[in-house]
Design a protein around this motif. Structure first.
Motif, PDB file in Angstrom:
ATOM      1  N   LEU A  28       0.879  -1.157   0.058  1.00  0.00           N
ATOM      2  CA  LEU A  28      -0.044  -0.146  -0.019  1.00  0.00           C
ATOM      3  C   LEU A  28       0.772   1.404   0.101  1.00  0.00           C
ATOM      4  N   HIS A  29       1.644   1.368   1.042  1.00  0.00           N
ATOM      5  CA  HIS A  29       2.726   2.485   0.934  1.00  0.00           C
ATOM      6  C   HIS A  29       3.505   2.643  -0.306  1.00  0.00           C
ATOM      7  N   GLU A  30       4.266   1.565  -0.632  1.00  0.00           N
ATOM      8  CA  GLU A  30       5.336   1.836  -1.569  1.00  0.00           C
ATOM      9  C   GLU A  30       4.858   1.534  -2.986  1.00  0.00           C
ATOM     10  N   TYR A  31       3.709   0.887  -3.467  1.00  0.00           N
ATOM     11  CA  TYR A  31       3.342   0.820  -4.621  1.00  0.00           C
ATOM     12  C   TYR A  31       2.089   1.601  -5.034  1.00  0.00           C
ATOM     13  N   LEU A  32       1.641   1.898  -3.898  1.00  0.00           N
ATOM     14  CA  LEU A  32       0.202   2.736  -4.344  1.00  0.00           C
ATOM     15  C   LEU A  32       0.152   4.062  -3.610  1.00  0.00           C
ATOM     16  N   ASP A  33       1.057   4.492  -2.842  1.00  0.00           N
ATOM     17  CA  ASP A  33       1.201   5.585  -2.325  1.00  0.00           C
ATOM     18  C   ASP A  33      -0.016   5.834  -1.268  1.00  0.00           C
ATOM     19  N   LEU A  34      -0.545   4.922  -0.779  1.00  0.00           N
ATOM     20  CA  LEU A  34      -1.791   4.928   0.231  1.00  0.00           C
ATOM     21  C   LEU A  34      -1.071   4.684   1.639  1.00  0.00           C
ATOM     22  N   THR A  35      -1.027   5.690   2.352  1.00  0.00           N
ATOM     23  CA  THR A  35      -0.108   5.644   3.534  1.00  0.00           C
ATOM     24  C   THR A  35      -1.127   5.836   4.742  1.00  0.00           C
ATOM     25  N   GLY A  36      -2.355   5.822   4.695  1.00  0.00           N
ATOM     26  CA  GLY A  36      -3.327   6.127   6.034  1.00  0.00           C
ATOM     27  C   GLY A  36      -3.189   4.885   6.834  1.00  0.00           C
ATOM     28  N   SER A  37      -2.931   3.507   6.374  1.00  0.00           N
ATOM     29  CA  SER A  37      -2.824   2.570   7.157  1.00  0.00           C
ATOM     30  C   SER A  37      -1.582   2.497   7.791  1.00  0.00           C
ATOM     31  N   ARG A  38      -1.452   2.553   9.260  1.00  0.00           N
ATOM     32  CA  ARG A  38      -0.137   2.647  10.050  1.00  0.00           C
ATOM     33  C   ARG A  38       0.510   1.722  10.515  1.00  0.00           C
ATOM     34  N   LEU A  39       1.710   1.485  10.422  1.00  0.00           N
ATOM     35  CA  LEU A  39       2.678   0.418  10.807  1.00  0.00           C
ATOM     36  C   LEU A  39       2.886   0.734  12.483  1.00  0.00           C
ATOM     37  N   GLY A  40       1.951   0.141  13.233  1.00  0.00           N
ATOM     38  CA  GLY A  40       2.297   0.464  14.528  1.00  0.00           C
ATOM     39  C   GLY A  40       2.954  -0.627  15.272  1.00  0.00           C
ATOM     40  N   CYS A  41       2.509  -1.831  15.723  1.00  0.00           N
ATOM     41  CA  CYS A  41       3.173  -2.521  16.453  1.00  0.00           C
ATOM     42  C   CYS A  41       4.276  -3.468  15.524  1.00  0.00           C
ATOM     43  N   GLY A  42       3.599  -3.734  14.216  1.00  0.00           N
ATOM     44  CA  GLY A  42       4.327  -4.618  13.203  1.00  0.00           C
ATOM     45  C   GLY A  42       4.134  -6.204  13.713  1.00  0.00           C
ATOM     46  N   GLN A  43       3.143  -6.537  14.418  1.00  0.00           N
ATOM     47  CA  GLN A  43       3.051  -7.737  15.002  1.00  0.00           C
ATOM     48  C   GLN A  43       1.383  -8.218  14.913  1.00  0.00           C
ATOM     49  N   GLY A  44       0.530  -7.399  14.622  1.00  0.00           N
ATOM     50  CA  GLY A  44      -0.919  -7.823  14.201  1.00  0.00           C
ATOM     51  C   GLY A  44      -1.487  -7.459  15.460  1.00  0.00           C
ATOM     52  N   ILE A  45      -1.156  -6.746  16.559  1.00  0.00           N
ATOM     53  CA  ILE A  45      -1.789  -6.334  17.894  1.00  0.00           C
ATOM     54  C   ILE A  45      -2.507  -5.270  17.999  1.00  0.00           C
ATOM     55  N   CYS A  46      -2.139  -4.226  17.526  1.00  0.00           N
ATOM     56  CA  CYS A  46      -2.444  -2.795  17.840  1.00  0.00           C
ATOM     57  C   CYS A  46      -3.678  -2.467  16.709  1.00  0.00           C
ATOM     58  N   HIS A  47      -3.670  -3.108  15.687  1.00  0.00           N
ATOM     59  CA  HIS A  47      -4.714  -2.941  14.574  1.00  0.00           C
ATOM     60  C   HIS A  47      -4.802  -1.502  13.930  1.00  0.00           C
ATOM     61  N   ALA A  48      -3.611  -0.808  13.965  1.00  0.00           N
ATOM     62  CA  ALA A  48      -3.501   0.689  13.440  1.00  0.00           C
ATOM     63  C   ALA A  48      -3.503   0.470  11.728  1.00  0.00           C
ATOM     64  N   CYS A  49      -3.021  -0.766  11.547  1.00  0.00           N
ATOM     65  CA  CYS A  49      -2.855  -1.075   9.979  1.00  0.00           C
ATOM     66  C   CYS A  49      -4.029  -1.669   9.361  1.00  0.00           C
ATOM     67  N   VAL A  50      -5.114  -1.975   9.786  1.00  0.00           N
ATOM     68  CA  VAL A  50      -6.356  -2.464   9.340  1.00  0.00           C
ATOM     69  C   VAL A  50      -6.612  -1.983   7.900  1.00  0.00           C
ATOM     70  N   VAL A  51      -7.037  -2.784   7.162  1.00  0.00           N
ATOM     71  CA  VAL A  51      -8.030  -2.399   5.958  1.00  0.00           C
ATOM     72  C   VAL A  51      -9.199  -3.304   5.979  1.00  0.00           C
ATOM     73  N   ILE A  52     -10.320  -2.825   5.056  1.00  0.00           N
ATOM     74  CA  ILE A  52     -11.459  -3.594   4.974  1.00  0.00           C
ATOM     75  C   ILE A  52     -11.417  -4.322   3.961  1.00  0.00           C
ATOM     76  N   VAL A  53     -11.708  -5.421   4.029  1.00  0.00           N
ATOM     77  CA  VAL A  53     -12.183  -6.626   2.837  1.00  0.00           C
ATOM     78  C   VAL A  53     -13.479  -6.778   2.595  1.00  0.00           C
ATOM     79  N   ASP A  54     -14.014  -6.464   1.568  1.00  0.00           N
ATOM     80  CA  ASP A  54     -15.339  -6.672   1.208  1.00  0.00           C
ATOM     81  C   ASP A  54     -15.535  -8.219   0.535  1.00  0.00           C
TER      82      ASP A  54
END
Length: 184
Positions: free
Chosen positions: A32-58
């Motif tokens: 998302l960050h490097e290929y699409l320049d969509l930087t809104g999702s945040r890398l918080g913990c990097g371990q899947g715990i904090c959920h700052a990075c989540v996106v929605i999958v329909d």
């Protein structure tokens, strides 16, 4: 030696993207960050715990789910329909300016965030929750516990929980048809 790649195509925020040649082990947040320049999702913990990075999958059945992008490879999303925090605001019909979604607006009205790092994850979780209520309204007496279930996995290091929860509760109560037994 070169890094093996595979083609990746998916739909993001209503637009078909790809195919891109993407390294096999690349995490979705990096795509998302490097290929699409969509930087809104945040890398918080990097371990899947904090959920700052989540996106929605329909999903094809009309439901949606949160997906952590810091621990999920980009190729998992091949062919999927994804919404990022950048996809929530819609353009005003007259001015063309972005208009926040109802969730984003509620968060702003309640001053829900301080540093804002966790906000994209909370926006996505709350959006899924409000969409779920449109399909399956909840009884007024169950609203608080349902909000807790919807937002519980998200971590806010600035202690904005109360304001996030209040914003979601007030939005649910103010939106007709989401809460059974709500005062009108």
């Amino acid at each position: 030696m070169s890094i093996p790649t595979q083609p990746l195509s998916l739909t993001i925020n209503g637009e078909n993207k790809g195919p891109y040649d993407v390294p096999e082990g690349l995490m979705m947040i990096d795509f998302l960050h490097e290929y699409l320049d969509l930087t809104g999702s945040r890398l918080g913990c990097g371990q899947g715990i904090c959920h700052a990075c989540v996106v929605i999958v329909d999903k094809p059945d009309g439901t949606s789910e949160e997906m952590r992008t810091c621990i999920t490879g980009a190729h998992f999303f091949k062919g999927k329909i994804v919404r990022t925090v950048e996809g929530h605001a819609q353009a005003d019909e007259k001015s063309g300016e972005p208009v926040p979604s109802s969730v984003q607006q509620a968060f702003m009205e309640h001053y829900s965030f301080q540093c804002g790092y966790c906000t994209p994850g909370f926006v996505n979780a709350a959006t899924i929750f409000i969409e779920k209520l449109r399909r399956q309204p909840v009884a007024r007496e169950d609203l608080e516990s349902e909000i807790e279930k919807a937002l519980d996995s998200h971590i806010c290091r600035c202690t904005g929980y109360v304001r996030y929860y209040e914003a979601v509760r007030d939005l649910a109560l103010a939106t007709p048809g989401l809460v059974k037994g709500a005062a009108k």
